[in-house]
Design a protein around this motif. Structure first.
Motif, PDB file in Angstrom:
ATOM      1  N   ASP A 120       0.724  -1.190  -0.113  1.00 24.56           N
ATOM      2  CA  ASP A 120      -0.025   0.018   0.043  1.00 24.56           C
ATOM      3  C   ASP A 120       0.897   1.174  -0.023  1.00 24.56           C
ATOM      4  OD1 ASP A 120      -2.257   1.277  -0.310  1.00 24.56           O
ATOM      5  OD2 ASP A 120      -3.035   1.197   1.834  1.00 24.56           O
ATOM      6  N   ASP A 121       2.012   1.289  -0.527  1.00 22.43           N
ATOM      7  CA  ASP A 121       2.852   2.286  -0.651  1.00 22.43           C
ATOM      8  C   ASP A 121       2.626   3.387  -1.769  1.00 22.43           C
ATOM      9  OD1 ASP A 121       3.700   0.766  -2.682  1.00 22.43           O
ATOM     10  OD2 ASP A 121       5.839   0.480  -1.773  1.00 22.43           O
ATOM     11  N   GLN A 122       3.296   4.406  -1.880  1.00 22.54           N
ATOM     12  CA  GLN A 122       3.004   5.332  -2.875  1.00 22.54           C
ATOM     13  C   GLN A 122       3.355   5.032  -4.416  1.00 22.54           C
ATOM     14  OE1 GLN A 122       4.624   9.266  -1.993  1.00 22.54           O
ATOM     15  NE2 GLN A 122       2.175   9.963  -1.842  1.00 22.54           N
TER      16      GLN A 122
ATOM     17  N   ASP B 222       0.745   2.798  -5.825  1.00 22.29           N
ATOM     18  CA  ASP B 222      -0.517   3.388  -5.925  1.00 22.29           C
ATOM     19  C   ASP B 222      -0.539   4.260  -7.129  1.00 22.29           C
ATOM     20  OD1 ASP B 222      -3.169   4.478  -4.831  1.00 22.29           O
ATOM     21  OD2 ASP B 222      -1.962   6.368  -4.963  1.00 22.29           O
ATOM     22  N   LYS B 223       0.927   4.872  -7.417  1.00 25.22           N
ATOM     23  CA  LYS B 223       1.028   5.582  -8.641  1.00 25.22           C
ATOM     24  C   LYS B 223       1.023   4.597 -10.075  1.00 25.22           C
ATOM     25  CE  LYS B 223       4.489   8.707 -10.712  1.00 25.22           C
ATOM     26  NZ  LYS B 223       5.385   7.962 -11.383  1.00 25.22           N
TER      27      LYS B 223
END
Lengths: 108, 135
Positions: free
Chosen positions: B60-62, B65-66
């Protein structure tokens, strides 16, 4: 409906797709192709390169949208102001029917 | 004479080939293409897809997500198989129905498109037959 098949330089492909997407023509199919044009490929000394890599962008649009799409592709596929050999060709052909598989509906 | 251009999912190639044989149009040319479809306007569909992908990623890190955002924003090209099938006019509806039946999934988007184009002439190289006889 009509099908547009544009053979363009591979390095212009992303630019053209972005511009088409920005103008509302999101859907497109891209194939990597090799070919030669009227100049019979590129001759360097004794070596003839006649399988020059290009990208073929294929899209099907409604009849009224032809001018817009052609304008976008012609404008962005060109090298520099005057254009150069190898910038590509655009072919336009008629399409009788279109179906979307997921909805089984006819039409774009 | 018509040319049927069908763009299908990579994992539906063998069922499409079987469907074409069953409908009596065994001959085809296929190639690997990249493409994208219409922008998906149904936000709930994208949200659902996003949830599934996030669950699959198990992170669930950036960066994840990106990546998933870029995956779903409609600019990415996805691999598909393009079939060119030549057919007699009266067989076209039958072939289209078979391709649709073989390729429909529950995903609602990305199942592909079918185009039907007119063909002026066809020639069989071996016998020089032309027109309807060549198909």
């Amino acid at each position: 409906m009509i099908m547009i098949r544009a053979i363009v330089r591979p390095d212009k492909k992303d630019l053209i797709l972005n511009e088409l997407s920005g103008a509302g023509f999101q859907a497109a199919t891209v194939v990597d192709v090799v070919g030669r044009g009227k100049q019979k490929g590129i001759t360097v000394g004794d070596v003839i390169y006649d399988e020059i890599p290009k990208s073929l962008i294929m899209l099907v649009i409604n009849d009224g949208e032809k001018e817009d799409v052609l304008d976008i592709i012609l404008r962005h596929a060109k090298t520099g102001e005057t254009g150069a050999f190898g910038d590509g060709k655009i072919f336009v052909s008629p399409v009788d029917e279109v179906y979307t598989v997921s909805s089984s509906l006819a039409g774009l | 004479m018509k040319e049927i251009i069908a763009i299908v999912r990579m994992n539906k190639v063998s069922v499409t080939k079987k469907a074409l044989i069953n409908v009596g149009a065994a001959g085809f040319t296929a190639s690997k293409v990249m493409g994208r479809g219409k922008l998906v306007e149904d936000k709930s569909l994208i949200a659902g897809r996003r949830k599934t992908l996030m669950a699959l990623a198990q992170k669930d890190d950036q960066a994840t997500d990106k990546l998933i955002t870029e995956f779903l924003d409609g600019t990415r090209l996805f691999p598909r198989r393009l079939f060119n099938v030549m057919a007699h006019d009266e067989e076209v509806p039958k072939i289209i129905a078979a391709i649709i039946a073989a390729n429909k999934t529950e995903h609602k988007v990305g199942d592909g498109k079918i185009f039907v184009l007119p063909v002026l002439d066809a020639i069989r190289v071996r016998t020089k037959e032309s027109g309807e006889a060549a198909i």
